[in-house]
Design a protein around this motif. Structure first.
Motif, PDB file in Angstrom:
ATOM      1  N   GLY A 157      28.727  51.293  30.986  1.00 29.88           N
ATOM      2  CA  GLY A 157      28.661  49.907  31.447  1.00 29.88           C
ATOM      3  C   GLY A 157      30.003  49.201  31.311  1.00 29.88           C
ATOM      4  O   GLY A 157      30.441  48.464  32.199  1.00 29.88           O
ATOM      5  N   ASN A 158      30.686  49.457  30.150  1.00 34.43           N
ATOM      6  CA  ASN A 158      32.006  48.844  29.954  1.00 34.43           C
ATOM      7  C   ASN A 158      33.013  49.388  30.963  1.00 34.43           C
ATOM      8  O   ASN A 158      33.899  48.670  31.445  1.00 34.43           O
ATOM      9  CB  ASN A 158      32.508  49.090  28.531  1.00 34.43           C
ATOM     10  N   GLU A 201      36.355  48.525  35.743  1.00 34.68           N
ATOM     11  CA  GLU A 201      36.727  48.883  37.111  1.00 34.68           C
ATOM     12  C   GLU A 201      36.500  47.704  38.064  1.00 34.68           C
ATOM     13  O   GLU A 201      37.344  47.398  38.915  1.00 34.68           O
ATOM     14  CB  GLU A 201      35.900  50.088  37.560  1.00 34.68           C
ATOM     15  N   ARG A 202      35.367  47.004  37.890  1.00 35.49           N
ATOM     16  CA  ARG A 202      35.069  45.859  38.753  1.00 35.49           C
ATOM     17  C   ARG A 202      36.087  44.733  38.554  1.00 35.49           C
ATOM     18  O   ARG A 202      36.585  44.142  39.519  1.00 35.49           O
ATOM     19  CB  ARG A 202      33.655  45.344  38.464  1.00 35.49           C
ATOM     20  N   LEU A 203      36.429  44.446  37.299  1.00 35.54           N
ATOM     21  CA  LEU A 203      37.392  43.378  37.022  1.00 35.54           C
ATOM     22  C   LEU A 203      38.780  43.731  37.533  1.00 35.54           C
ATOM     23  O   LEU A 203      39.534  42.860  37.987  1.00 35.54           O
ATOM     24  CB  LEU A 203      37.438  43.085  35.523  1.00 35.54           C
ATOM     25  N   SER A 204      39.144  45.009  37.477  1.00 32.99           N
ATOM     26  CA  SER A 204      40.454  45.421  37.985  1.00 32.99           C
ATOM     27  C   SER A 204      40.536  45.216  39.494  1.00 32.99           C
ATOM     28  O   SER A 204      41.547  44.746  40.021  1.00 32.99           O
ATOM     29  CB  SER A 204      40.710  46.891  37.632  1.00 32.99           C
ATOM     30  N   HIS A 205      39.457  45.575  40.198  1.00 25.71           N
ATOM     31  CA  HIS A 205      39.444  45.363  41.642  1.00 25.71           C
ATOM     32  C   HIS A 205      39.473  43.871  41.980  1.00 25.71           C
ATOM     33  O   HIS A 205      40.121  43.455  42.948  1.00 25.71           O
ATOM     34  CB  HIS A 205      38.202  46.016  42.262  1.00 25.71           C
ATOM     35  N   ARG A 206      38.763  43.060  41.175  1.00 22.61           N
ATOM     36  CA  ARG A 206      38.784  41.622  41.421  1.00 22.61           C
ATOM     37  C   ARG A 206      40.188  41.066  41.200  1.00 22.61           C
ATOM     38  O   ARG A 206      40.659  40.197  41.952  1.00 22.61           O
ATOM     39  CB  ARG A 206      37.786  40.908  40.506  1.00 22.61           C
TER      40      ARG A 206
END
Length: 652
Positions: free
Chosen positions: A463-464, A469-474
């Motif tokens: 989950g972390n 990964e999601r925050l890096s893309h954002r």
């Protein structure tokens, strides 16, 4: 019966009426008594309603409404019943209407309302003329304290037009005997009904006044009051000298035809000279009261009169006037002795002055700006007055020039600061993009290595990992949007003519519509002249927003266009959840998102607003029915003019 009547008057209840100094509707005469159209009508209405009126003068309509709100007054004098004023109190029955008109010089270049576009327009501060003048496209409004202050700037060309109530301003022109020099343009800008305004909490008083209006105010009475205070336009027959001249000439003609003719000619000429002299003196007296210097010259350009303002502003030049200097000598002296800043030789000064005088004699007098050695700034103009006189006008605009210089300096400083900010944003975005790109590649490599090694992460670590990964893309999306946002200003001005309908289909193909959604693009939209890349990015952002933020699996997005005389408007309508009205302004701010769960950098709508405004348009959001939102982007109608010009050139 007499005693009973006296007792009744003594017991009459008083109401307080506030009025402005707005001759001839309401004003205070030399004896300190209120007079005018509003005063006469209120006295009649109050008498019919059984009230005694206490009159309270104020400076302008804003002051009247303030007294009404504070409880210092019960009713105002006649006011145009605008929404703002109706919000401040209760309007009685209408008693007439103000016609708001534009007034211009009769011999000026403005012949119709269309010619007023981009001109300088004078209005009275706080009057309903301010909003009416706002109907003139690109007009620059100059506010004055009273209506009387508008006449002289209009006559001297300081302003191009005046917007004021028709009857009131016409009365002032008649009083000043300049009615034949100023004309009212057709049609009226605004026709606004007027009536009295009663304090908002005093409905019983309004009811009583309305009843009195019905019973005591007739159309005949209103016409009589208007005739009393507005009068009528002057005719040649109103001049006593002309009437007597015609009678004497007729009598003399019966006796001696030739002598009668010459006598009539002399009397007529004398009357014309008297009127010319009176008009000149009126203007000179008015200019004595403002920061202006004026010199009147005869047909030989010899000085014959100057106002007190000239003596105060240019004392060193008064002796030359007293010796009978000519206009040519006066202007040359101001340049040669250094009164006016210049670096011209004597020959150049002579040529320049001769050109001024030649232009003036030919009716080509233009306003020029001159500076004195002590730093003052004047608007200078040399004009022809009638057929036998000329005038030099010098109006002190030092304070206005100082303000304009300050604004120019501030604009330059602001542009430098904005450019520095854009440069910083661009550099910051570029510097952040490289390490973020490496970070995203590293995450992908690590995921591939773990997959090849057969390594499975515990659920909490998985989950972390996904969150990282999601925050890096954002973050990468934020950097890319910031880079686009910072370069919008310079790139959005490279425009060309496009066909919106087929181009929007290409934009839709790149946006990748969601399954289950139907995107409808209206055919044959009006052609537009815009930067194609900026147009594509704006419309793609709007389409993606409509698809991304839809709350259902199926929906419809409609792209349409409509045009007016001023703009072409493209709309993107969806049937999603819509946007609360309180967020209409906030959503266009950089980094603003309605929900923390919403994907994106929060720069999309900010980019749209910045880009659209850079090409002179606007972007707005409104609610769709029965649900959803509508984003509307406007394009200046000059686009259509460009299209027509292209077609005419091709046809030729």
């Amino acid at each position: 019966m007499t005693g009973l009547a006296v007792a009744t008057v003594a017991m009459a209840e008083s109401i307080r009426m506030t009025y402005e100094e707005f001759h001839p509707y309401s004003f205070t005469d030399s004896a300190g008594e209120p007079q005018g159209v509003s005063i006469d009508i209120m006295r009649r209405v109050a008498d019919a309603a059984g009230y005694e009126v206490l009159f309270q003068p104020v400076q302008n309509p804003s002051g009247m409404l303030e007294e009404l709100r504070s409880g210092a007054a019960d009713v105002t004098s006649l006011l145009a019943l605008t929404p703002e004023r109706l919000a401040a109190g209760l309007a009685t029955e209408t008693l007439g209407a103000f016609e708001l008109r534009a007034f211009v010089r009769g011999n000026g270049s403005v012949a119709n309302l269309g010619d007023l576009t981009g001109t300088t327009v004078g209005v009275v501060r706080g009057s309903f003329a301010v909003s009416g003048a706002g109907l003139i496209p690109f007009a620059r409004l100059v506010e004055f304290d009273t209506t009387d202050d508008l006449i002289l700037p209009l006559l001297t060309g300081e302003i191009d037009a005046v917007v004021s109530a028709h009857n009131g301003f016409l009365r002032r022109l008649r009083t000043a005997e300049v009615e034949d020099q100023i004309v009212a343009l057709e049609p009226p800008l605004v026709t606004s009904p007027y009536g009295f305004v009663v304090a908002a909490e005093n409905e019983p008083l309004r009811t009583e006044l309305n009843a009195a209006i019905y019973s005591s105010i007739s159309s005949e009475y209103l016409a009589e009051v208007e005739q009393t205070w507005f009068g009528r336009s002057r005719t040649l027959w109103d001049n006593v000298l002309v009437r007597w001249g015609l009678l004497i000439s007729a009598a003399m003609l019966a006796a001696i035809l030739v002598l009668g003719y010459w006598f009539f000619h002399y009397r007529k000429r004398s009357a014309e000279l008297s009127r010319d002299r009176a008009s000149d003196q009126l203007l000179i007296s008015a200019l004595d009261e403002v920061a202006a210097a004026i010199v009147i010259y005869d047909s030989n350009l010899k000085a014959i009169h100057w106002n007190h303002g000239f003596e105060l502003i240019f004392p060193s030049m008064v002796p030359a006037l007293k010796k009978g200097a000519t206009m040519r000598q006066m202007i040359m002296q101001s340049y040669i002795d250094g009164t006016i800043q210049n670096d011209l030789s004597d020959v150049e000064i002579l040529e320049k002055v001769d050109l001024f005088i030649e232009d003036m004699r030919c009716g080509r007098a233009e306003v020029r700006t001159v500076r004195t050695q002590d730093g003052r700034v004047f608007q200078a103009r040399d004009v022809k007055l009638g057929v036998r006189h000329f005038a030099s006008l010098r109006v002190d605009v030092s304070q206005l020039q100082k303000q304009q210089d300050t604004i120019a300096q501030q604009a330059t400083s602001l542009e430098v600061a904005n450019e520095d900010l854009r440069t910083f944003s661009s550099i910051a975005a570029h510097d952040l993009k490289a390490p973020l790109f490496s970070l995203l590649n590293l995450i992908d490599f690590m995921a591939e290595d773990m997959k090849e090694a057969g390594i499975s992460l515990p659920p909490e670590i998985e989950g972390n990992w996904s969150q990282m990964e999601r925050l890096s893309h954002r973050m990468m999306q934020l950097v890319q949007d910031l880079l686009v946002y910072s370069t919008t200003q310079s790139e959005s001005h490279q425009s060309e003519m496009i066909e919106p309908s087929p181009r929007l289909q290409e934009v839709l193909d790149l946006a990748g519509p969601r399954d289950g959604f139907n995107v409808i693009i209206e055919a044959d939209m009006p052609r537009l002249r815009v930067n194609p890349i900026a147009f594509d990015m704006v419309m793609r952002n709007l389409i993606v927003n409509a698809l991304q933020h839809h709350d259902q699996d199926h929906g419809t997005i409609i792209l349409s266009a409509e045009s007016t005389d001023e703009v072409v408007m493209l709309s993107v309508r969806d049937d999603g959840p819509g946007i609360p009205e309180e967020h209409y302004e906030q959503i266009f701010a950089p980094f603003h998102r309605l929900s923390a769960s919403t994907e994106g950098s929060g720069l999309g709508l900010a980019f749209i607003k910045k880009t659209v405004e850079s090409w002179g348009g606007t972007v707005q959001v409104s609610a769709a029915q029965p649900r959803g939102a509508v984003f509307t982007v406007s394009f200046p109608q000059s686009v259509a003019q460009d299209e027509n010009a292209d077609q005419q050139q091709w046809a030729g």
